[in-house]
Motif scaffolding. Structure first.
Motif, PDB file in Angstrom:
ATOM      1  N   LEU A   1      -5.633 -18.600  14.098  1.00 22.80           N
ATOM      2  CA  LEU A   1      -5.315 -18.442  12.684  1.00 22.80           C
ATOM      3  C   LEU A   1      -4.823 -17.019  12.472  1.00 22.80           C
ATOM      4  O   LEU A   1      -5.403 -16.070  12.994  1.00 22.80           O
ATOM      5  CB  LEU A   1      -6.568 -18.697  11.849  1.00 22.80           C
ATOM      6  N   TYR A   2      -3.734 -16.865  11.727  1.00 22.30           N
ATOM      7  CA  TYR A   2      -3.268 -15.531  11.365  1.00 22.30           C
ATOM      8  C   TYR A   2      -3.726 -15.243   9.937  1.00 22.30           C
ATOM      9  O   TYR A   2      -4.082 -16.169   9.205  1.00 22.30           O
ATOM     10  CB  TYR A   2      -1.749 -15.438  11.504  1.00 22.30           C
ATOM     11  N   PRO A   3      -3.717 -13.984   9.521  1.00 25.60           N
ATOM     12  CA  PRO A   3      -4.240 -13.696   8.187  1.00 25.60           C
ATOM     13  C   PRO A   3      -3.549 -14.541   7.126  1.00 25.60           C
ATOM     14  O   PRO A   3      -2.329 -14.631   7.095  1.00 25.60           O
ATOM     15  CB  PRO A   3      -3.904 -12.219   7.997  1.00 25.60           C
ATOM     16  N   PRO A   4      -4.334 -15.174   6.254  1.00 27.15           N
ATOM     17  CA  PRO A   4      -3.757 -16.001   5.199  1.00 27.15           C
ATOM     18  C   PRO A   4      -2.849 -15.156   4.313  1.00 27.15           C
ATOM     19  O   PRO A   4      -3.143 -13.993   4.043  1.00 27.15           O
ATOM     20  CB  PRO A   4      -4.972 -16.474   4.413  1.00 27.15           C
ATOM     21  N   GLN A   5      -1.761 -15.745   3.887  1.00 29.47           N
ATOM     22  CA  GLN A   5      -0.829 -15.019   3.038  1.00 29.47           C
ATOM     23  C   GLN A   5      -1.122 -15.361   1.589  1.00 29.47           C
ATOM     24  O   GLN A   5      -1.021 -16.506   1.183  1.00 29.47           O
ATOM     25  CB  GLN A   5       0.606 -15.435   3.363  1.00 29.47           C
TER      26      GLN A   5
ATOM     27  N   MET B   1       3.226 -13.144  10.672  1.00 24.80           N
ATOM     28  CA  MET B   1       2.893 -11.738  10.591  1.00 24.80           C
ATOM     29  C   MET B   1       1.794 -11.430  11.600  1.00 24.80           C
ATOM     30  O   MET B   1       0.818 -12.166  11.689  1.00 24.80           O
ATOM     31  CB  MET B   1       2.373 -11.516   9.160  1.00 24.80           C
ATOM     32  N   PRO B   2       1.920 -10.367  12.385  1.00 26.89           N
ATOM     33  CA  PRO B   2       0.827 -10.044  13.312  1.00 26.89           C
ATOM     34  C   PRO B   2      -0.473  -9.808  12.540  1.00 26.89           C
ATOM     35  O   PRO B   2      -0.447  -9.390  11.378  1.00 26.89           O
ATOM     36  CB  PRO B   2       1.287  -8.751  13.971  1.00 26.89           C
ATOM     37  N   ALA B   3      -1.600 -10.079  13.202  1.00 25.55           N
ATOM     38  CA  ALA B   3      -2.893 -10.092  12.518  1.00 25.55           C
ATOM     39  C   ALA B   3      -3.189  -8.793  11.779  1.00 25.55           C
ATOM     40  O   ALA B   3      -3.729  -8.800  10.693  1.00 25.55           O
ATOM     41  CB  ALA B   3      -4.001 -10.383  13.517  1.00 25.55           C
TER      42      ALA B   3
END
Lengths: 799, 126
Positions: free
Chosen positions: A630-634, B84-86
Motif C-alpha cells: 500500500l502506498y500513502p493514501p491520497q 507517489m513514493p511512500a
C-alpha cells in the motif's frame, strides 16, 4: 522526579547525568587502554601478557559505554541529544534499546563493541602470534575509540542546559517510523557481530607477516572464519528479509551501496574459508591466504568510509547525517593508513612468511580438486571486485569530472551472471573431485547422475511455476537486458540459473549421502552449499517469475489487479494513530477464492504535519507469496495548498482555478463570523462555482468542506486579512489507495535456504574447533609438518 | 612450461577490464537539467530539489508532476508515471530516473532523499 522549583519543568536526575559522564569516560578510558595495550606489545615479548590484560580492560570499558547508553535509552533520558533524537518514551523497550544503533554514533559503538568481543574471545587462540596479533587488534580498537570520542553519543542537548540546570524533555523525537519493526532489534546486532569479527582475520594476517609464519594462524583462525562467515551470511539474509517485509519493493535485494558494503566481506570470507581448506589439505595458497585474510576487514573499512563520508549521498536509500569532521579525519587516515601499511608489509614479508609452508605435490595429468577451488575462488574474488567497483562507481566517475554515473540493478545482474554461473558449476563439481585427482572419465561418471537429476528437477520446477493450476500465468517476463544492448529471452536464462542451483544442491546432497555418519560436523560445508543453492533458487524464481501490477483503489469501486478483483473495505480501527492500524482490501480471484489483505497504515505527527506510515501485507504459502504493497493514501489533490489573490487565475494539470472575490459575513472577532471566497473551478467533469469558508467558533476556526462536483472538496485553510489572499486545498472526497500486488513464487525457499546456509556454516565452525583438527584430518596434516619446519626465527619478535 | 599462472593472470585482467568496460558504457549517468535537455537515453538520473508548490497529481493518468531545480539553479518539469513514493511528502531532494520527451522529463522511477530531520528539528525540544 526532580522538578525545577522556578519553572516547574522536570530536571534530569543526577544518576542519569552521572551515567552519561561515565559513558563518556569509558570511551576515553578505552582509547587510553587500547593505546596502552598497543604500546605494551611494541615494547617487547615479555609485555604481551600485560598487553592482553590491558586489552581486556579496554574491551570492558567499551562494553561499559554501550551499557550506559542502553540504560539512558531504556530510562528515557532525553536530555542527551542522541537519546532524544532516536528514542521515545512511548515505544516498546525493544525499540528503545534498538535506538542505540539506529544512527551513526551508535553503530560505530556497536562495531567497536562487537570487534572487542571477538578480540577478547581470540586472545588465547593467538598463541605464538600473540605479540603482533594483540598489537594490531589494539591499534584498531584505539582508532575506533578515537572516532567515538569525537562522534560521541553522550553529548547533552545544548537547549536543555540553562543556568547550570539540566532539564529533561518529556518525550524524544523517536525512531524513524519506517524503522520500527522487530527486525531493527535483531538484524543490526547480528550483522555487526559479523563485521566485528573481521578484525580477527586482519590482525591474524598482519601478525603472521610480522612473525614470518604463514601456517600457525590457519588452525587457530579457521573455526572463527566459519563462525564469522555464518554471522555475516545470516545478517545479510536478515537485511534482505527486513527490506522485503517493510519496504514495499516486493524484493529482497536492490544492490544498494549499504547492502553491497556488507556483501563484499561475505564473498571474501567465503574465499578465505576455502583458502584455509586448501592450505590445510595441500599446504598451498599460504601467500594468497595472508592477503585474503586481511581483505574482508579492509573492504568493510573502505565501505564504511564510502557510505559514511557522504560521497554516495545521491545514490543510497539509506541517509546518513554528516559525520563529525574530526571523526571523519580519523576514519580517513585509519583507512588509508591501514590499507597502505598492510600492502607494504605484505609486499615486504610475504615471501619470508610463505617459505614456512611445504606444499604437497599435486597429481599429474588428472583433474585436480585444488584447481577447481582455485578457479572458483578466483571468480569469487572477481565477484567481490565487481560489487566493490559497482558501489564505488558514482565516486570513480565523479572523480573523472562531471556528475558521475550509477550502476543500476539490471546492470549488476547482467555483469554478475557471468561470474555466478561458472562459480556455481565449480561449486557443484569441486566436491566430487578427490584431492588425489580424477580422470576425465571418472569425473564424467560421477557427474552423470547429478546433471540428469538437475535437468529433470529444473524442468519440473519450471512447469510448477508456469502452469496455471499451480502457479500464475497472467504475466511472465518475456525478455531481460542482455549484453551490448540486446534483449535476451527470459525463460532460457532463468532456466539456466535454476539448473546450476539444482546442480549444486544435488551434488551437495550426494556428497552428504556418500559420507554418511562418518562426516559428523564437517558435513556442515555441504549443508551450507545446499542451503546457498536453495536460497539463490528462491531469489531467482521469486524475482524472475514474479507478476505484479498496480492500481488506484477508490472506496466503493473495485479495481482489477493481476487475477484479482480488489475492493477496499475500510480501516480496522477508528484511531488513525494506532500503530497496529490496518487498511482492509478484499482480493477475490475468479475461481472464488478470497484473501483479505491488511497492509499496515497509521499516521504520526511530524512537526505540524500528519504523515502516513505504510507497511506491506504478505500472505505466505509454501508455493508463493502474495505481496500487497500500500502506498500513502491520497487525500490532497496537490501536495501543497495554493495561495491566491483575488482575481488571480491559475492552472494546474487538468484543473483551472479562478479566485473571483473574497466573501465575508458576520461581525469579525465574533463566533459565527465567516471568511472565504468565491472560486470558479474547472475540472474534467465540468465547471463549478464554489464558496468555501472558514468559520470562527469557540476556541478556533473551522473550515468548511465544500463539494466540487462528485469527487472533490474545496477547503480554505487560511485567509490573509491584509491582502485578502486565500490558501486553498482541494481534497478527494474519498481517499485514493494506490496499491501494488506482487505474486512471488517460491519465496519460502529464501527463508528455508537462509536457515540451512547458516546452520551449515555454524556446523562447520563447530567441526573445525581447534582441538578437533587432528581427529578430522584423514591425511597427514601439513599443518603439523608446517610447524615442524618453522623458520627458527618464526616466533621471535619481528625486527 | 608454467603456462598456468600466466593464463590465470590474463583471464583475471581480462575479466576486470570487461567489467569496467561494461560499467563505463552502461552505467546510468547523473545529469544536470542543462545536460538532460540535450542528452538522449531513458535511464538518466536527474537529481534536484522539488519545488513544492508545483506538485500535482493526475489520478486518472496515474502521474505526478512537479518542477525540479538542480544545483545549478535550472528548473525543468518532471512527469512521473506511477504512484507517489511512500515518503515523497517528506522529501526535499529527489532523483528522477528517465528521459526527455516533449520538453518534459519523463520519469519512471523516483528515488527520494529525506532530509536528516533530526538535525533540522533539534530546536523544538526543551
Amino acid at each position: 522526579m526532580q522538578v525545577d522549583p522556578a519553572t516547574g519543568i522536570p530536571l534530569a536526575p543526577q544518576w542519569a547525568l552521572a551515567t552519561g559522564q561515565a559513558g563518556q569516560y569509558a570511551l576515553w578510558a578505552s582509547l587510553a587502554l587500547f593505546a596502552l595495550a598497543f604500546a605494551a606489545c611494541l615494547f617487547g615479548e615479555r609485555w604481551v601478557r600485560a598487553g592482553k590484560l590491558i586489552f581486556l580492560f579496554g574491551s570492558v570499558a567499551t562494553w561499559t559505554a554501550i551499557v550506559a547508553l542502553g540504560v539512558l535509552f531504556a530510562q528515557d533520558q532525553f536530555s542527551f541529544r542522541y537519546v532524544w533524537s532516536h528514542g521515545d518514551s512511548l515505544t516498546d523497550l525493544r525499540y528503545k534499546v534498538a535506538g542505540i544503533w539506529t544512527a551513526q554514533e551508535g553503530s560505530f559503538l556497536l562495531w567497536a563493541v562487537c570487534s572487542a568481543l571477538f578480540g577478547v574471545l581470540t586472545l588465547r587462540a593467538a598463541g605464538p602470534l600473540s605479540r603482533g596479533y594483540v598489537a594490531v587488534y589494539a591499534l584498531f580498537q584505539a582508532l575506533i575509540a578515537g572516532i567515538l570520542v569525537y562522534e560521541t553519543p553522550f553529548g547533552l542537548m545544548p537547549e536543555v542546559v540553562q543556568d547550570g540546570k539540566v532539564f529533561l524533555p518529556p518525550r524524544g523525537n523517536g525512531m524513524t517510523p519506517a524503522l520500527q519493526n522487530y527486525w531493527v532489534a535483531i538484524h543490526p546486532p547480528v550483522i555487526f557481530l559479523g563485521f566485528g569479527s573481521l578484525t580477527v582475520f586482519f590482525a591474524f594476517a598482519v601478525a603472521s607477516l610480522l612473525h614470518r609464519n604463514a601456517t600457525e594462524w590457519v588452525p587457530r583462525a579457521r573455526a572463527w572464519a566459519l563462525a564469522s562467515l555464518g554471522l555475516l551470511g545470516l545478517g545479510l539474509c536478515m537485511g534482505g528479509l527486513w527490506a522485503y517485509e517493510t519496504q514495499g519493493w516486493g524484493g529482497f535485494w536492490v544492490w544498494d551501496p549499504v547492502e553491497n558494503v556488507s556483501l563484499v566481506p561475505w564473498v571474501l570470507m567465503t574465499v578465505l574459508v576455502h583458502g584455509f581448506i586448501v592450505q590445510t589439505a595441500r599446504g598451498k595458497w599460504a601467500a594468497a591466504n595472508l592477503l585474503i585474510g586481511a581483505l574482508p576487514f579492509l573492504a568493510f573499512l573502505y565501505g564504511t568510509f564510502l557510505t559514511r563520508s557522504g560521497l554516495l549521498d545521491k545514490v543510497s536509500v539509506h541517509s546518513f547525517a554528516q559525520m563529525d569532521q574530526n571523526a571523519l579525519q580519523i576514519l580517513r587516515w585509519a583507512m588509508f593508513g591501514l590499507v597502505g601499511a598492510y600492502f607494504a608489509l605484505y609486499a615486504w614479508r610475504v615471501k619470508l612468511a610463505a617459505a614456512t609452508v611445504a606444499p604437497i605435490a599435486e597429481p599429474e595429468g588428472l583433474i585436480r580438486r585444488e584447481a577447481a577451488y582455485r578457479g572458483g575462488m578466483l571468480l569469487m574474488c572477481l565477484l567481490a571486485f565487481v560489487v566493490a567497483v559497482g558501489m564505488s562507481w558514482p565516486v570513480i566517475t565523479a572523480l573523472r569530472g562531471g556528475e558521475g554515473a550509477r550502476v543500476e540493478e539490471w546492470l549488476y545482474h547482467l555483469v554478475v551472471v557471468w561470474f555466478f554461473v561458472p562459480i556455481m558449476v565449480l561449486m557443484a563439481i569441486g566436491p566430487l573431485i578427490s584431492w588425489r585427482g580424477e580422470s576425465k572419465a571418472t569425473l564424467g561418471e560421477k557427474l552423470f547422475h547429478p546433471i540428469g537429476l538437475s535437468l529433470g528437477f529444473t524442468g519440473f520446477t519450471l512447469m510448477a511455476v508456469l502452469h496455471p493450476a499451480t502457479g500464475i500465468a497472467s504475466q511472465r517476463p518475456e525478455s531481460i537486458a542482455g549484453p551490448f544492448g540486446t534483449r535476451l529471452l527470459a525463460l532460457p536464462v532463468l532456466a539456466l540459473l535454476l539448473f546450476v542451483c539444482w546442480l549444486v544442491a544435488i551434488t551437495a546432497l550426494w556428497r552428504m549421502a556418500q559420507m554418511g555418519r562418518r562426516a559428523g560436523w564437517t558435513a556442515g560445508g555441504f549443508v551450507a552449499h545446499f542451503g546457498l543453492a536453495v536460497l539463490l533458487a528462491g531469489l531467482i524464481v521469486s524475482r524472475g517469475f514474479e507478476a505484479k501490477d498496480r492500481q488506484f483503489i477508490l472506496q466503493d469501486s473495485p479495481a482489477r489487479i493481476l487475477d484479482y478483483t480488489v475492493t477496499y473495505q475500510g480501516l480496522d480501527t477508528e484511531d488513525i494513530y494506532d500503530r497496529d492500524g490496518k487498511a482492509k482490501f478484499l482480493l477475490r480471484r475468479d475461481d472464488g477464492t478470497e484473501v483479505m489483505a491488511t497492509p499496515g497504515l497509521y499516521y504520526y505527527d511530524q512537526g505540524e504535519e500528519t504523515r502516513p506510515q505504510v507497511w506491506p501485507f504478505i500472505d505466505r504459502y509454501w508455493s508463493h507469496d502474495l505481496y500487497v504493497s500500500l502506498y500513502p493514501p491520497q487525500t490532497d489533490v496537490w501536495q501543497e495548498p495554493v495561495v491566491m489573490k483575488p482575481g488571480e487565475q491559475r492552472e494546474f494539470e487538468g484543473i483551472g482555478i479562478t479566485y473571483v472575490k473574497p466573501i465575508r459575513s458576520g461581525s469579525p472577532g465574533q463566533p459565527g463570523a465567516r471568511f472565504g471566497g468565491e472560486f470558479r473551478i474547472r475540472t474534467r467533469d465540468g465547471n463549478y462555482t464554489v464558496r468555501p469558508y472558514m468559520e470562527l467558533v469557540q476556541g478556533g476556526v473551522e473550515p468548511s468542506f465544500t463539494p466540487v462536483g462528485e469527487d472533490l472538496l474545496a477547503v480554505i485553510s487560511r485567509v490573509d486579512a491584509a491582502d485578502q489572499s486565500a490558501e486553498l486545498r482541494l481534497l478527494f472526497r474519498r481517499p485514493l489507495y494506490p496499491i501494488e500486488v506482487f505474486y512471488k513464487p517460491l519465496t519460502s525457499l529464501v527463508w528455508v535456504g537462509t536457515g540451512i546456509l547458516t546452520l551449515g556454516t555454524l556446523m562447520a565452525a563447530v567441526g573445525r574447533r581447534r582441538r578437533t583438527v587432528p581427529v578430522t584430518e584423514t591425511q597427514p596434516s601439513p599443518v603439523s609438518r608446517g610447524i615442524g619446519t618453522l623458520n627458527p626465527n618464526a616466533t621471535s619478535p619481528s625486527a | 612450461m608454467k603456462l598456468g599462472p600466466a593464463v590465470t593472470a590474463l583471464v583475471t585482467l581480462g575479466a576486470m577490464g570487461a567489467v569496467i568496460t561494461a560499467f563505463s558504457f552502461s552505467a546510468s549517468p547523473y545529469v544536470t537539467v542543462a545536460q538532460a535537455k540535450t542528452a538522449s537515453g531513458d535511464r538518466l538520473h536527474l537529481a534536484g530539489d522539488i519545488i513544492k508548490p508545483t506538485v500535482s497529481r493526475d489520478v486518472r493518468r496515474g502521474s505526478l508532476t512537479f518542477d525540479l531545480r538542480d544545483d545549478k539553479g535550472d528548473t525543468i518539469t518532471v512527469v512521473h508515471r506511477g504512484e507517489m513514493p511512500a515518503n515523497f511528502s517528506e522529501a526535499v531532494k529527489v532523483v528522477a530516473i528517465g528521459g526527455m520527451k516533449d520538453g518534459q522529463f519523463q520519469s519512471n522511477q523516483l528515488l527520494v532523499k529525506c532530509p536528516s530531520k533530526y538535525e533540522a528539528e533539534k530546536a523544538g525540544a526543551g
